[in-house]
Design a protein around this motif. Structure first.
Motif, PDB file in Angstrom:
ATOM      1  N   HIS B  24       3.425  -4.682   6.526  1.00 39.45           N
ATOM      2  CA  HIS B  24       4.611  -3.838   6.459  1.00 39.45           C
ATOM      3  C   HIS B  24       4.188  -2.531   5.775  1.00 39.45           C
ATOM      4  CE1 HIS B  24       8.968  -3.273   6.505  1.00 39.45           C
ATOM      5  NE2 HIS B  24       8.855  -2.684   5.333  1.00 39.45           N
ATOM      6  N   ASP B  26       3.430   0.367   3.359  1.00 39.32           N
ATOM      7  CA  ASP B  26       3.185   0.464   1.909  1.00 39.32           C
ATOM      8  C   ASP B  26       2.721  -0.809   1.222  1.00 39.32           C
ATOM      9  OD1 ASP B  26       3.473   3.081   1.433  1.00 39.32           O
ATOM     10  OD2 ASP B  26       5.505   2.985   0.615  1.00 39.32           O
ATOM     11  N   HIS B  27       2.360  -1.838   1.964  1.00 42.23           N
ATOM     12  CA  HIS B  27       1.924  -3.059   1.282  1.00 42.23           C
ATOM     13  C   HIS B  27       0.482  -2.975   0.798  1.00 42.23           C
ATOM     14  CE1 HIS B  27       5.296  -6.124   2.321  1.00 42.23           C
ATOM     15  NE2 HIS B  27       5.775  -4.934   2.029  1.00 42.23           N
ATOM     16  N   GLY B  28      -0.206  -1.880   1.168  1.00 45.26           N
ATOM     17  CA  GLY B  28      -1.529  -1.665   0.582  1.00 45.26           C
ATOM     18  C   GLY B  28      -2.694  -1.803   1.540  1.00 45.26           C
ATOM     19  N   GLN B  51      -6.863   6.079  -0.381  1.00 41.60           N
ATOM     20  CA  GLN B  51      -6.562   5.979   1.052  1.00 41.60           C
ATOM     21  C   GLN B  51      -7.443   6.935   1.851  1.00 41.60           C
ATOM     22  OE1 GLN B  51      -3.227   6.633  -0.797  1.00 41.60           O
ATOM     23  NE2 GLN B  51      -3.378   4.488  -1.337  1.00 41.60           N
ATOM     24  N   GLY B  63       1.603  10.173   2.325  1.00 44.29           N
ATOM     25  CA  GLY B  63       1.168   8.898   1.754  1.00 44.29           C
ATOM     26  C   GLY B  63       1.354   7.731   2.703  1.00 44.29           C
ATOM     27  N   GLY B  92       1.960   1.129   9.095  1.00 46.60           N
ATOM     28  CA  GLY B  92       2.959   0.086   8.895  1.00 46.60           C
ATOM     29  C   GLY B  92       4.337   0.485   9.405  1.00 46.60           C
TER      30      GLY B  92
HETATM   31  N1  GTP Z   1       0.049  -1.982  -8.219  1.00 39.11           N
HETATM   32  C1  GTP Z   1      -0.579  -1.979  -7.048  1.00 39.11           C
HETATM   33  N2  GTP Z   1      -0.333  -0.993  -6.176  1.00 39.11           N
HETATM   34  C2  GTP Z   1      -0.983  -0.998  -4.991  1.00 39.11           C
HETATM   35  C3  GTP Z   1      -1.906  -2.010  -4.659  1.00 39.11           C
HETATM   36  N3  GTP Z   1      -2.374  -1.745  -3.419  1.00 39.11           N
HETATM   37  C4  GTP Z   1      -1.766  -0.604  -3.010  1.00 39.11           C
HETATM   38  N4  GTP Z   1      -0.942  -0.144  -3.958  1.00 39.11           N
HETATM   39  C5  GTP Z   1      -0.113   1.044  -3.917  1.00 39.11           C
HETATM   40  O1  GTP Z   1       0.850   0.929  -2.880  1.00 39.11           O
HETATM   41  C6  GTP Z   1       1.093   2.185  -2.257  1.00 39.11           C
HETATM   42  C7  GTP Z   1       0.871   2.074  -0.760  1.00 39.11           C
HETATM   43  O2  GTP Z   1      -0.495   1.831  -0.525  1.00 39.11           O
HETATM   44  P1  GTP Z   1      -1.190   2.129   0.881  1.00 39.11           P
HETATM   45  O3  GTP Z   1      -2.560   1.590   0.812  1.00 39.11           O
HETATM   46  O4  GTP Z   1      -1.027   3.550   1.268  1.00 39.11           O
HETATM   47  O5  GTP Z   1      -0.263   1.249   1.819  1.00 39.11           O
HETATM   48  P2  GTP Z   1      -0.346   1.080   3.394  1.00 39.11           P
HETATM   49  O6  GTP Z   1      -0.021  -0.304   3.697  1.00 39.11           O
HETATM   50  O7  GTP Z   1      -1.636   1.611   3.912  1.00 39.11           O
HETATM   51  O8  GTP Z   1       0.857   2.003   3.863  1.00 39.11           O
HETATM   52  P3  GTP Z   1       1.135   2.578   5.352  1.00 39.11           P
HETATM   53  O9  GTP Z   1      -0.169   2.965   5.918  1.00 39.11           O
HETATM   54  O10 GTP Z   1       2.026   3.753   5.182  1.00 39.11           O
HETATM   55  O11 GTP Z   1       1.819   1.504   6.106  1.00 39.11           O
HETATM   56  C8  GTP Z   1       0.142   3.161  -2.911  1.00 39.11           C
HETATM   57  O12 GTP Z   1       0.866   3.861  -3.886  1.00 39.11           O
HETATM   58  C9  GTP Z   1      -0.904   2.295  -3.551  1.00 39.11           C
HETATM   59  O13 GTP Z   1      -1.491   2.858  -4.692  1.00 39.11           O
HETATM   60  C10 GTP Z   1      -2.142  -3.038  -5.619  1.00 39.11           C
HETATM   61  O14 GTP Z   1      -2.927  -3.959  -5.427  1.00 39.11           O
HETATM   62  N5  GTP Z   1      -1.457  -2.970  -6.782  1.00 39.11           N
END
Ligand code: GTP
Ligand code: SF4
Ligand code: MG
Lengths: 389, 609
Positions: B24, B26-28, B51, B63, B92
């Motif tokens: 989904h 922003d899940h990382g 990223q 982001g 996502g």
């Molecule tokens: N606390 C914490 N934050 C995390 C972790 N992994 C990712 N984040 C945070 O979550 C946010 C989203 O991370 P992304 O890696 O951009 O997420 P994504 O799934 O690639 O998002 P989309 O590509 O937009 O779908 C960022 O602010 C990261 O810093 C983690 O393990 N712990």
């Protein structure tokens, strides 16, 4: 052989103040005797440079602005004038050649002796930075004088025998209602100045006021309220026999500020001192706005210029049109064409816009002669933008 | 990616793993990719940033990931063997699901990232089903266990219950702190299957993406299935029917790095002599021109845009430039479609199809950034079915083309099935929101003690503009939604026009349910009043149905536009200020006698309340 340009005006920017007004966007630093002496020496070098380039001049108008020129001591005043005479003015120059020699003065600390000293060197016009008659407003503006200073300053001007004097007022100060503003204007009229400038308070970049406005500490008047205040000024001043010869300038008949008129008319003028602006032909430049940089450039033998603008004939014509329209006398397109040397097509390109602006009630005239209507003055920037390419 | 069984000569390539990271929004995913790249030293520490694969300006600014990003890594696993790992990071956001589908074409496995604080959300479910449809082996990992609100056990249960995937032994990691990352790589090697290939003398590679590079032309992303590709080979795009000579093949490291050849199982890129973007279709098979495969790979179902809007250059003389830019843009965005159209208000432009509103915004933004083009978008529309009295049915994706109401018998609008996952305490508000959008909730399933999944049926045009924002705000950010098309339903629709100074501005026209017209009309008039600057004259703004005015606002005439200020002879400064004012005006669109700023076209979409 180079034909020397006809240089009608000289502006000297005296970059010293005794503090900083909150709305100020001009360049100034705190006054000290030593700094002022250094500055005068630098002005001598600049004058020399300008003479090499433009020859000696015999200006019709001289304007000492600032900053606060009246902070200079009596000997500095003389030194500055010596500089001009020795380095810049024609060898046969005499003070009588200057039709209008203005000095800007702040009310605080102004005395009749001081004005007399200025008069001796040739000054014949004083512009007093009154800004407001209300102490609360003066405080809000960060001015360092109060009503009582204004009154004694004006008395001093009278005593000195200078008859051509004027005041600057700031309109649209928050917290000042229409009635108080009217009363203030009437009081000013009673003092009998020959000239009144009315500027609307604006939050300029780099000013303390801008920070306060952005921070929400001060709320400026909205554009409708501003307009109401400016209209009041026009009503009161015109009823008292003043002519609004330029958007923000009023005078008794025959007392329009010739120096400023020449600027708006696109005449040649030289500016001396840091941050001063000059125009010769289609070349225009502004000096560095920092005293140290200014002095350093001159010591290194280079021109203290920060930016330079070269107009092409079209842009020159456009400027002459849009700035000329700010004057009550309006513009004569044949003069614009002659002075700018632009193509006829440039004038033709305005034809459509001008007739539309006439239909919209902003401009009046026809053929070669055009001026803003009253509503046009209220929308002068809009008119200018419409006429720009 | 899977091969037809029982082909003679089939073998596996045990040292390669091809997988995508799905989740989904922003899940990382991208953050996990960062850690994997670091651990495998694929990226120099100095070049590292958060990223890092999100390399488009727009991705970095927002982001979020917009495009799929492949990268090749080398990893020496616990068993001492060096593996080649081809990872594809995916977006996502629901608008970009198509990027996820195409990435899956190149993979045998998927790492499913689930946020330990948020749990299973709508795109977790949707992307899992997508992976299952593509026969990928799915490996769930629970991320963000460092968060104070993390509930890894609860999330593991959700994965088991909602997705029916074994998850109690799922890896628990923090992509942010780096916790448990090495185990992810080992698990990728152990649990995800290696690719298989068939040595039967034919070459096959699958196109899963293509981008246009200003310096190098068309770059095709591919996964080699059988055989080998190298510079000099003449290859054929089976469906496109075009032949090209390979100039360069290479890997993503993550920057493009040329190699001597790309072999079976590998993921990389190809640069040929292909000039036209339209020659390349995602899902197409590449084979040798001299010995074309008799069995092209199964391609990708063509995607159909759901949302249509007109894009027009602010500067009318930019029309040709806009066309060329769209050609190039489409190369790395095959979900985007366009064809010429014209508008009374805006002149010549293009009717464009998008997957959703974010997609529209992204395209508009990219045109501005990458091609220096200011464009205006008209009010977005879905495709309506208009049943004429004479019995014919017309598809209408542009309100301008709606036939006269006297000739129309009835109309149908597209309907979606929406899956909303939310917390129990927000059910009430969400029900109200769905009903307000003319929807019904057909099913409520309990997911666990805290959460439910609502299955709703709603008109697509109701979720188009701002439904998602509302959903997020009533659920304090916790609800998520996925949707699919389910067909059409009869609806009482009308065309609403917006008039500026008495003239209809077709760019603002929209097709809307009759009951919503007054409310929406008011909103649009108010929004326009705020962004259109005052003119010399008062400008009435009206909303109308069939010439009947249903809402009205007026912009008062401008009274003052003059600066009464001291310039101390600095005329240049004064002129520059005026020039800036002039520039601002030039960037507006003159519609009739009214200057409309670009924001106006966006502001009518962003209404609240
Ligand atoms: N606390 C914490 N934050 C995390 C972790 N992994 C990712 N984040 C945070 O979550 C946010 C989203 O991370 P992304 O890696 O951009 O997420 P994504 O799934 O690639 O998002 P989309 O590509 O937009 O779908 C960022 O602010 C990261 O810093 C983690 O393990 N712990
Ligand atoms: S007196 Fe004039 S120059 Fe000096 S600080 Fe005030 S506004 Fe600025
Ligand atoms: Mg991402």
């Amino acid at each position: 052989m180079r034909v020397p340009a006809n240089i009608e005006g000289l502006y000297v920017h005296v970059p010293f103040c005794d503090g900083k007004c909150f709305y100020c966007a001009f360049y100034s630093v705190p006054y000290s005797v030593g700094r002022a002496d250094e500055w005068i020496q630098a002005v001598r070098k600049e004058a020399r440079q300008l003479t090499v380039e433009h020859g000696r001049i015999k200006p019709k108008t001289v304007y000492f602005g600032g900053g606060t020129p009246t902070l200079l001591s009596a000997s500095q005043v003389r030194a500055l004038c010596d500089v001009l005479r020795e380095e810049l003015f024609s060898c046969d120059w005499s003070p009588e050649d200057v039709e209008e020699w203005t000095i800007e003065s702040n009310p605080a600390g102004a005395t009749s002796t001081m004005f007399r000293q200025w008069r001796e060197v040739g000054v014949n016009r004083v512009s007093v930075g009154v800004q407001s008659l209300r102490d609360a407003s003066l405080e809000l503006l960060g001015r360092r004088h109060r009503l009582i200073d204004i009154e004694s300053c004006i008395e001093a001007v009278h005593e000195s025998g200078i008859v051509n004097w004027g005041v600057d007022l700031i309109a649209c100060v928050p917290g000042l209602d229409a009635a108080v503003w009217c009363e203030m204007l009437r009081r000013v009229v009673q003092w009998g100045p020959k000239h009144v400038s009315v500027y609307a308070l604006t939050a300029e970049e780099g000013s303390v006021l801008l920070d306060a406005v952005c921070g929400g500490g001060i709320q400026l008047l909205d554009s409708e309220q501003q307009l109401d205040m400016l209209i009041l000024a026009e009503d009161v001043l015109c009823a008292a026999g003043y002519e609004r010869y330029e958007i923000s300038n009023y005078s008794r008949p025959g007392f329009a500020c010739r120096h400023n008129l020449a600027c708006w008319r696109g005449r040649n003028y030289l500016g001396l001192g840091c941050a001063a602006a000059s125009r010769i032909g289609r070349r225009r430049w502004t000096n560095r706005a920092n005293l140290d940089d200014y002095i350093a450039s001159l010591q290194a033998g280079t021109a203290p210029v920060r930016e330079e603008d070269r107009l092409d004939t079209t842009l020159d014509a456009v400027e002459r049109l849009i700035f000329g329209l700010r004057l009550a006398e309006g513009v004569d397109l044949s003069v614009v064409k002659r002075e700018s040397g632009c193509e006829t097509s440039v004038l033709e390109s305005w034809g459509r816009t001008l007739s539309r602006l006439v239909r919209e009630g902003l401009v009046e005239g026809g053929g070669e002669k055009w001026r803003l209507t009253r509503r046009g003055r209220e929308l002068a920037d809009h008119v200018a933008v419409e006429l720009m390419p | 990616m899977h091969l037809e069984p029982n082909q003679p000569g089939t073998r596996t390539l045990p040292q390669i793993r091809n997988f995508c990271i799905i989740a989904h929004i922003d899940h990382g995913k991208s953050t996990l990719a960062d850690r994997l790249l670091q651990l495998t030293r694929t990226i120099d520490e100095r070049a590292m940033r958060d990223q890092v694969l999100d390399n488009m300006d727009l991705e970095r600014e927002r982001g979020i990931t917009i495009k799929c990003h492949p990268v090749t890594m080398r990893y020496i696993a616990a068993d001492g063997i060096e593996y080649e790992l081809n990872l594809i990071d995916t977006p996502g956001h629901v608008d970009f699901t198509y990027e996820v589908s195409r990435s899956m074409l190149a993979c045998e496995g998927a790492v499913l990232v689930v946020d330990a604080g948020q749990g299973v959300e709508a795109q977790t479910v949707a992307n899992t089903y997508l992976a299952i449809d593509n026969n990928l082996e799915i490996m769930p990992v629970i991320n963000k266990v460092d968060l104070p609100g993390a509930d890894a056990d609860g999330v593991a249960r959700q994965i088991e219950e909602i997705l029916s995937l074994p998850a109690m032994d799922a890896l628990r990691i923090s992509a942010k702190t780096g916790l448990g990352i090495e185990a992810v790589l080992d698990a990728v090697v152990k649990k995800l299957p290696p690719p298989a290939t068939c040595d039967n003398g034919f070459v096959r590679a699958l196109v899963f993406d293509s981008v246009y590079d200003a310096f190098r032309g068309v770059v095709t992303y591919l996964r080699v299935v059988d055989g080998e590709l190298k510079p000099g080979d003449r290859v054929r795009l089976v469906n496109g029917g075009t032949d090209t000579e390979i100039k360069e093949v290479g890997r993503f490291r993550p920057k493009m790095e040329p190699v001597a050849s790309l072999k079976a199982g590998q993921v990389g890129y190809l640069i040929g002599t292909i000039k036209s973007a339209s020659d390349i279709k995602i899902g197409d098979t590449i084979t040798l021109a001299a010995k074309p495969t008799p069995r092209p790979l199964p391609g990708l179902k063509e995607i159909h845009p759901m949302v249509f809007s007109g894009l027009y250059p602010v500067n009318t003389s930019d029309y040709e430039k806009l066309k060329q830019s769209m050609d190039k843009l489409r190369l790395n965005d095959s979900a985007f479609t366009y064809q010429p159209e014209s508008s009374v208000a805006l002149g010549f432009g293009f009717r464009c199809g998008f997957l959703g509103l974010l997609h529209l915004e992204v395209v508009q933004e990219r045109l501005r950034r990458e091609f220096d083009l200011d464009v205006i978008s008209t009010y977005p529309s879905v495709v309506y079915k208009v049943h004429m009295k004479d019995g014919t049915v017309v598809d209408v994706d542009n309100p301008i083309h709606l036939p006269d109401s006297t000739r129309v018998d009835h109309m149908e609008e597209p309907i979606i099935k929406a899956f909303i996952i939310c917390h129990n305490e927000h059910i009430g508000d969400i029900l109200r929101l769905v009903m307000d959008r003319r929807g019904t909730v057909d099913k409520t399933e309990t997911l666990d003690v805290k959460r439910v999944m609502l299955t709703c049926v709603m008109p697509l045009n109701e979720i188009l503009i701002d439904f998602h924002d509302f959903l997020k705000s009533v659920s304090r950010g916790y609800a998520s939604m996925d949707y699919e098309n389910t067909g059409y339903a009869v609806s009482d629709l009308v065309k609403m026009d917006i008039l500026l100074n008495g003239e209809v501005v077709d760019a603002f026209s929209c097709i809307i349910h009759r009951d919503k017209a007054v409310y929406r009309g008011r909103q649009m008039c108010e929004a326009l009043k705020d962004v259109i600057p005052p003119h010399m004259f008062a400008v009435p703004i009206q909303a109308a149905i069939n010439k009947t005015i249903i809402a009205r606002e007026t912009i008062r005439a401008m009274r003052k536009d003059v600066t009464a200020k001291c310039y101390g002879g600095d005329i240049t400064r004064k002129r520059k200020l005026l020039e800036r004012q002039k520039e601002g005006k030039k960037r507006m669109k003159e519609i009739g006698s009214v200057n409309v700023p670009q924001e106006a076209f966006i502001s009518v979409l962003k209404t609240t309340g």
